[in-house]
Scaffold this motif. Sequence first.
Motif, PDB file in Angstrom:
ATOM      1  N   VAL A   1       0.810  -1.226   0.000  1.00 31.51           N
ATOM      2  CA  VAL A   1       0.000   0.000   0.000  1.00 31.51           C
ATOM      3  C   VAL A   1       0.841   1.273   0.000  1.00 31.51           C
ATOM      4  N   ALA A   2       2.156   1.156   0.218  1.00 29.95           N
ATOM      5  CA  ALA A   2       3.007   2.349   0.237  1.00 29.95           C
ATOM      6  C   ALA A   2       3.059   2.968  -1.158  1.00 29.95           C
ATOM      7  N   GLU A   3       2.837   4.258  -1.250  1.00 32.80           N
ATOM      8  CA  GLU A   3       2.834   4.939  -2.540  1.00 32.80           C
ATOM      9  C   GLU A   3       4.208   5.470  -2.914  1.00 32.80           C
ATOM     10  N   GLU A   4       4.997   5.853  -1.935  1.00 31.37           N
ATOM     11  CA  GLU A   4       6.329   6.399  -2.200  1.00 31.37           C
ATOM     12  C   GLU A   4       7.259   5.238  -2.551  1.00 31.37           C
ATOM     13  N   PRO A   5       7.941   5.271  -3.708  1.00 30.98           N
ATOM     14  CA  PRO A   5       8.674   4.101  -4.196  1.00 30.98           C
ATOM     15  C   PRO A   5       9.833   3.640  -3.307  1.00 30.98           C
ATOM     16  N   VAL A   6      10.579   4.553  -2.710  1.00 36.45           N
ATOM     17  CA  VAL A   6      11.694   4.131  -1.861  1.00 36.45           C
ATOM     18  C   VAL A   6      11.175   3.477  -0.584  1.00 36.45           C
ATOM     19  N   LEU A   7      10.115   4.034  -0.001  1.00 33.74           N
ATOM     20  CA  LEU A   7       9.503   3.417   1.174  1.00 33.74           C
ATOM     21  C   LEU A   7       8.965   2.038   0.831  1.00 33.74           C
ATOM     22  N   ARG A   8       8.311   1.937  -0.312  1.00 38.01           N
ATOM     23  CA  ARG A   8       7.773   0.637  -0.731  1.00 38.01           C
ATOM     24  C   ARG A   8       8.899  -0.368  -0.924  1.00 38.01           C
ATOM     25  N   ALA A   9       9.993   0.068  -1.551  1.00 41.14           N
ATOM     26  CA  ALA A   9      11.120  -0.837  -1.800  1.00 41.14           C
ATOM     27  C   ALA A   9      11.717  -1.341  -0.500  1.00 41.14           C
ATOM     28  N   ARG A  10      11.860  -0.460   0.475  1.00 36.78           N
ATOM     29  CA  ARG A  10      12.458  -0.859   1.749  1.00 36.78           C
ATOM     30  C   ARG A  10      11.617  -1.932   2.429  1.00 36.78           C
ATOM     31  N   HIS A  11      10.303  -1.733   2.455  1.00 39.19           N
ATOM     32  CA  HIS A  11       9.444  -2.725   3.107  1.00 39.19           C
ATOM     33  C   HIS A  11       9.344  -4.007   2.285  1.00 39.19           C
ATOM     34  N   LEU A  12       9.415  -3.888   0.971  1.00 35.75           N
ATOM     35  CA  LEU A  12       9.440  -5.079   0.129  1.00 35.75           C
ATOM     36  C   LEU A  12      10.690  -5.907   0.417  1.00 35.75           C
ATOM     37  N   ALA A  13      11.819  -5.229   0.571  1.00 39.31           N
ATOM     38  CA  ALA A  13      13.069  -5.933   0.888  1.00 39.31           C
ATOM     39  C   ALA A  13      12.979  -6.631   2.235  1.00 39.31           C
ATOM     40  N   LEU A  14      12.418  -5.943   3.227  1.00 37.49           N
ATOM     41  CA  LEU A  14      12.324  -6.524   4.566  1.00 37.49           C
ATOM     42  C   LEU A  14      11.298  -7.644   4.643  1.00 37.49           C
ATOM     43  N   SER A  15      10.439  -7.730   3.641  1.00 32.87           N
ATOM     44  CA  SER A  15       9.435  -8.800   3.627  1.00 32.87           C
ATOM     45  C   SER A  15       9.892 -10.013   2.830  1.00 32.87           C
ATOM     46  N   THR A  16      11.034  -9.913   2.154  1.00 30.22           N
ATOM     47  CA  THR A  16      11.483 -10.972   1.241  1.00 30.22           C
ATOM     48  C   THR A  16      12.712 -11.654   1.799  1.00 30.22           C
ATOM     49  N   ASP A  17      12.625 -12.966   1.946  1.00 31.38           N
ATOM     50  CA  ASP A  17      13.702 -13.724   2.587  1.00 31.38           C
ATOM     51  C   ASP A  17      14.571 -14.459   1.577  1.00 31.38           C
ATOM     52  N   THR A  18      13.980 -14.925   0.493  1.00 29.54           N
ATOM     53  CA  THR A  18      14.714 -15.732  -0.486  1.00 29.54           C
ATOM     54  C   THR A  18      14.965 -14.928  -1.759  1.00 29.54           C
ATOM     55  N   PRO A  19      16.023 -15.286  -2.504  1.00 26.53           N
ATOM     56  CA  PRO A  19      16.346 -14.546  -3.733  1.00 26.53           C
ATOM     57  C   PRO A  19      15.158 -14.469  -4.693  1.00 26.53           C
ATOM     58  N   ASP A  20      15.006 -13.303  -5.294  1.00 26.07           N
ATOM     59  CA  ASP A  20      13.901 -13.064  -6.220  1.00 26.07           C
ATOM     60  C   ASP A  20      14.380 -12.025  -7.228  1.00 26.07           C
ATOM     61  N   ALA A  21      14.498 -12.437  -8.485  1.00 25.73           N
ATOM     62  CA  ALA A  21      15.064 -11.561  -9.510  1.00 25.73           C
ATOM     63  C   ALA A  21      14.236 -10.287  -9.691  1.00 25.73           C
ATOM     64  N   ASP A  22      12.908 -10.419  -9.669  1.00 23.79           N
ATOM     65  CA  ASP A  22      12.054  -9.247  -9.874  1.00 23.79           C
ATOM     66  C   ASP A  22      12.182  -8.253  -8.722  1.00 23.79           C
ATOM     67  N   VAL A  23      12.196  -8.771  -7.500  1.00 24.40           N
ATOM     68  CA  VAL A  23      12.335  -7.890  -6.340  1.00 24.40           C
ATOM     69  C   VAL A  23      13.698  -7.215  -6.353  1.00 24.40           C
ATOM     70  N   ALA A  24      14.742  -7.985  -6.673  1.00 24.22           N
ATOM     71  CA  ALA A  24      16.093  -7.414  -6.729  1.00 24.22           C
ATOM     72  C   ALA A  24      16.165  -6.297  -7.755  1.00 24.22           C
TER      73      ALA A  24
END
Length: 561
Positions: A344-367
Amino acid sequence: MVFEIVGREAELASINAFIDETEGGAAALVLEGEAGVGKSTLWGAAVEHARVRGLTVLSSRPAEAERGLGNVGLGDLLEGVIDDVLAALLTPRRRALQVALLREEVSGEPVDRRTLAVAVHDALQLLSDCGPTLIAVDDVQWLDPSSSGALGFALRRLDGRPVLLLLTRRLAEGGHRSELERALPPDCVCRLIVGPLSVGALHRFLRDRLQRSFPRQTLLRIHERSGGNPFFALELASVLPADVDPLQPLPVPETVEEVVGARISALPAAVREALALAAAVGTASESLLKRAGVATDALDAAVAARVVERESGMIRFTHPLLSSVLYDDLGEERRAVHARIAEVAEEPVLRARHLALSTDTPDADVARFLDDAATLASDRGAPADTAELAEHALRLTPGDQADERRRRALAAAYAHLAAGEWTRARSITTDLLARTRGPLRAEALLVLAEFQHDDLAVPLLEEAVREAASHPALQALIHIRLAAAERFRKGFAGALDGTRAALVLADRIGDDVLRFKALAQLSWLGGMVGDAEAPAYRARALDVATASGDARLLREANALV
């Protein structure tokens, strides 16, 4: 409800005297003490006293979860005055500040960190021209590094202006001085230790807050268990039954963290779920929580219990310990909380930070998404954000994408170097060297050379030149750096010869940036030894910068002149 501050008469007198003395130029007062001892209460009283005295007050109360958000502290501090100062700033500085504070999108040239720092300096100068100014930061240990860096730069250059700095900091933070404190001369920084309350002061404090008195023996036991810490004592006393047996141990947890945990656990599950989102964000907007599915009245019980408070559309924990304990207790649920925020985060850097903290295993799209967000953070002039996101991008790059992993490792090393995290930058670079050849290895050697004295950097740079044989532009850049390093071995005349060779290479490949770097270095080296060609090099550097239209090169060229 407003409560009287008890047992702090001496501390309040010292704080008020500090604020009332505005004639001596920049100065700082640091309130130090353990968590819950009352630093924030004194800080709030000081801010109010400064406003009554007519000072311009710039305040920020950063949360632990916000330390990774670039320039969020600057946004807090300048929120009430930004429109007043922007119009008076030069265009490049105005744009840098607007981009850093998310008032303008990044377009064209990235924000230069020095330009942003100068903009902050100019803003403080303008404000102090109108009268004494107080910069107040509660829990300075959580102030984001980007804001700290820009403010430190500004404070070092205020030249006796009436700017006061009021900070609070936990004693448990290793005793390290913050960058804001280090920006002022040691004799301009005073420290005030906020200690425990006396038994008598604690009695008045608990009577005011809980509207009840305790038998003396019970009060003494509360004081002993809490160590006179008012926050801990209040949490203990609030759960004590009326008929406490003086012969039995107090029926309460042993630590303040356990007491806080028990208090939060008593709230309904839906309230705790909403609080978890707020704790993961730091200071959450009600609009973000609403987008995450939190009902408007979901936090009413937490507000009534004084766990959080509403302030101008934001949800803020009433004490940092509440947020820290709640977040630490999430355990395995933490990733799901961050994933919900990322959705739900609209600001891209904030969204990226929380996406990173929610992801445990390697993921090419997230990276890949984190890679782009790191670039955006860099463009905004937030090096600490850039380093964190670049590191996460490296962590989440799949092992079978070897080239991407090496490229992102180098990007992470550069980002940490720019953020001042030299130890981590060196570690990444050293690891990269063990499994890299060619131009990428040359770049890694170039980074590693930054950690060495010029004379010791020469062998690394000589190897880098050989590794960059297939990449003329990189080779020219290394030659420029190598020539400067060799001035201790070959003298300035030898360094001039090496830089001239780099200039020939830059001219051959037609790279204006490299050409400018070589000319600037020739101007500097030539000026050191009285080379008759130095003025010509300087003039040509200005011509190259002007012809390129590159704003950064133009700034550097003007500095040469």
